[in-house]
Design a protein around this motif. Structure first.
Motif, mmCIF file in Angstrom:
data_model
loop_
_atom_site.group_PDB
_atom_site.id
_atom_site.type_symbol
_atom_site.label_atom_id
_atom_site.label_comp_id
_atom_site.label_asym_id
_atom_site.label_seq_id
_atom_site.Cartn_x
_atom_site.Cartn_y
_atom_site.Cartn_z
ATOM 1 N N SER A 1 1.231 0.765 -0.766
ATOM 2 C CA SER A 1 2.039 -0.262 -1.170
ATOM 3 C C SER A 1 1.800 0.001 -2.891
ATOM 4 C CB SER A 1 1.518 -1.607 -0.945
ATOM 5 O OG SER A 1 1.827 -1.967 0.393
ATOM 6 N N ALA A 2 0.675 0.109 -3.367
ATOM 7 C CA ALA A 2 0.563 0.276 -4.810
ATOM 8 C C ALA A 2 1.157 1.538 -5.335
ATOM 9 C CB ALA A 2 -0.860 0.114 -5.288
ATOM 10 N N LEU A 3 0.891 2.609 -4.516
ATOM 11 C CA LEU A 3 1.440 3.928 -4.529
ATOM 12 C C LEU A 3 2.832 4.218 -4.842
ATOM 13 C CD1 LEU A 3 1.085 7.054 -5.574
ATOM 14 C CD2 LEU A 3 0.770 7.281 -3.181
ATOM 15 N N GLU A 4 3.476 3.568 -3.762
ATOM 16 C CA GLU A 4 5.119 3.452 -3.813
ATOM 17 C C GLU A 4 5.695 2.694 -4.719
ATOM 18 O OE1 GLU A 4 5.518 3.268 0.406
ATOM 19 O OE2 GLU A 4 4.555 5.270 0.749
ATOM 20 N N GLN A 5 5.149 1.696 -4.928
ATOM 21 C CA GLN A 5 5.707 0.865 -6.170
ATOM 22 C C GLN A 5 5.583 1.473 -7.597
ATOM 23 O OE1 GLN A 5 7.113 -2.248 -6.218
ATOM 24 N NE2 GLN A 5 7.530 -2.159 -8.488
ATOM 25 N N ARG A 6 4.379 1.962 -7.712
ATOM 26 C CA ARG A 6 4.163 2.861 -8.934
ATOM 27 C C ARG A 6 4.947 3.880 -8.840
ATOM 28 N NH1 ARG A 6 4.284 2.539 -13.940
ATOM 29 N NH2 ARG A 6 2.744 3.709 -15.131
ATOM 30 N N ALA A 7 5.381 4.553 -7.896
ATOM 31 C CA ALA A 7 6.418 5.751 -7.972
ATOM 32 C C ALA A 7 7.755 5.427 -8.162
ATOM 33 C CB ALA A 7 6.341 6.268 -6.635
ATOM 34 N N ARG A 8 8.218 4.089 -7.752
ATOM 35 C CA ARG A 8 9.405 3.633 -8.184
ATOM 36 C C ARG A 8 9.577 3.222 -9.619
ATOM 37 N NH1 ARG A 8 8.722 1.574 -2.772
ATOM 38 N NH2 ARG A 8 8.022 -0.274 -3.510
#
Length: 299
Positions: A43-50
């Protein structure tokens, strides 16, 4: 990245949880706890990736449609836990090892986010597929493995092609030596955070035995002594005539180089000695040697 993270990768694989899981000895509830922890991380990684999607160094390796794992994790957790899966995720998020990992991702500079994406996603497409098969065998009809399935590349051939294209994109990044070193360092920190997750699971599942601690210590010593190794192999394995040539095996992203099948360190020896067949063979050999010794004495 692969060469620069080989030692950290070996250390992550040395924890008891990984070894026990591959032997199908991890209780289902512990595996579900692992998925809850991963949900927090992704959840953190994909939010930061966006947030970093337009950054020139990250945009070329941002493939949300191909790689994002949160929806698949939620599908698995809902199947395992029904309506209580959100509560379990909240509990996992409060764990120090999870919180520290998430916080590192959240404050990661855009140019270094690629290190976390590389560590997680290419691992899922490589060793993660081994874990998928193990989960199906270990939990049978109770297994749910959507997390390991990639809808846009369902076959091994497609996954290999994607990994190769991903690696080529990484190799062509316009990064100087200093930035390259920072990316490798961040990937090593990502592996360390993953190791911390496994170590928590070790303790929670009662796998953190004295034997397990000894094995990890041996792995840490091996990693420290591998500075002069070639291609991620230990110095002993690199010199061993039984070592598998690097080109003789399929290369997996984020994995250590092919290792020698002959035990070279305490961790490998312990792994061999834990096998019941090995113990039986050693006992038989001992009986045989005793018989030979008695025959010599009588002669």
């Amino acid at each position: 990245l692969k060469r620069g993270t080989a030692d950290a990768h070996r250390a992550a694989e040395s924890v008891q949880f990984v070894r026990a899981f591959l032997r199908r000895r991890v209780p289902l509830d512990s595996y579900v706890e692992f998925l809850c922890m991963l949900h927090c991380v992704y959840s953190a990684l994909e939010q930061r990736a966006r947030e970093c999607a337009s950054h020139p160094l990250f945009a070329p390796v941002h493939f949300p449609d191909h790689l994002e794992r949160v929806p698949a994790l939620e599908q698995d957790l809902a199947a395992y836990l029904s309506n209580s899966w959100r509560d379990r995720i909240a509990s996992a998020a409060a764990l120090p090892c999870v919180r520290e990992y998430v916080e590192r991702i959240e404050r990661c500079p855009p140019e270094l986010v690629v290190a976390h994406a590389y560590t997680r996603y290419l691992g899922d497409l490589s060793g993660g597929q081994v874990l998928r098969r193990t989960a199906l065998k270990a939990y049978g009809d109770d297994a749910h493995v959507a997390f390991y399935d990639f809808a846009l590349m369902p076959t091994k051939k497609e996954q290999r092609a994607f990994k190769e294209a991903y690696r080529q994109t990484l190799d062509s990044m316009p990064a100087d030596a200093e930035l390259g070193a920072r990316i490798v360092e961040e990937a090593n920190r990502a592996f360390e955070h993953n190791t911390a997750l496994f170590e928590h699971l070790d303790r929670a599942a009662g796998l953190d035995t004295a034997e397990g601690q000894l094995a990890r210590s041996a792995a840490a010593r091996e990693a420290r002594n591998a500075a002069g190794s070639s291609g991620g192999q230990s110095a002993e394995a690199a010199k061993c005539p039984f070592a598998i040539a690097p080109g003789a095996a399929k290369e997996e992203a984020g994995a250590a180089a092919p290792a020698c099948p002959i035990p070279h360190n305490a961790q490998q020896v312990m792994f061999v000695l834990q096998n019941p067949r090995t113990r039986v063979a050693l006992l038989a050999l001992g009986v045989l040697l005793l018989g030979v010794l008695l025959a010599l004495v009588r002669a």
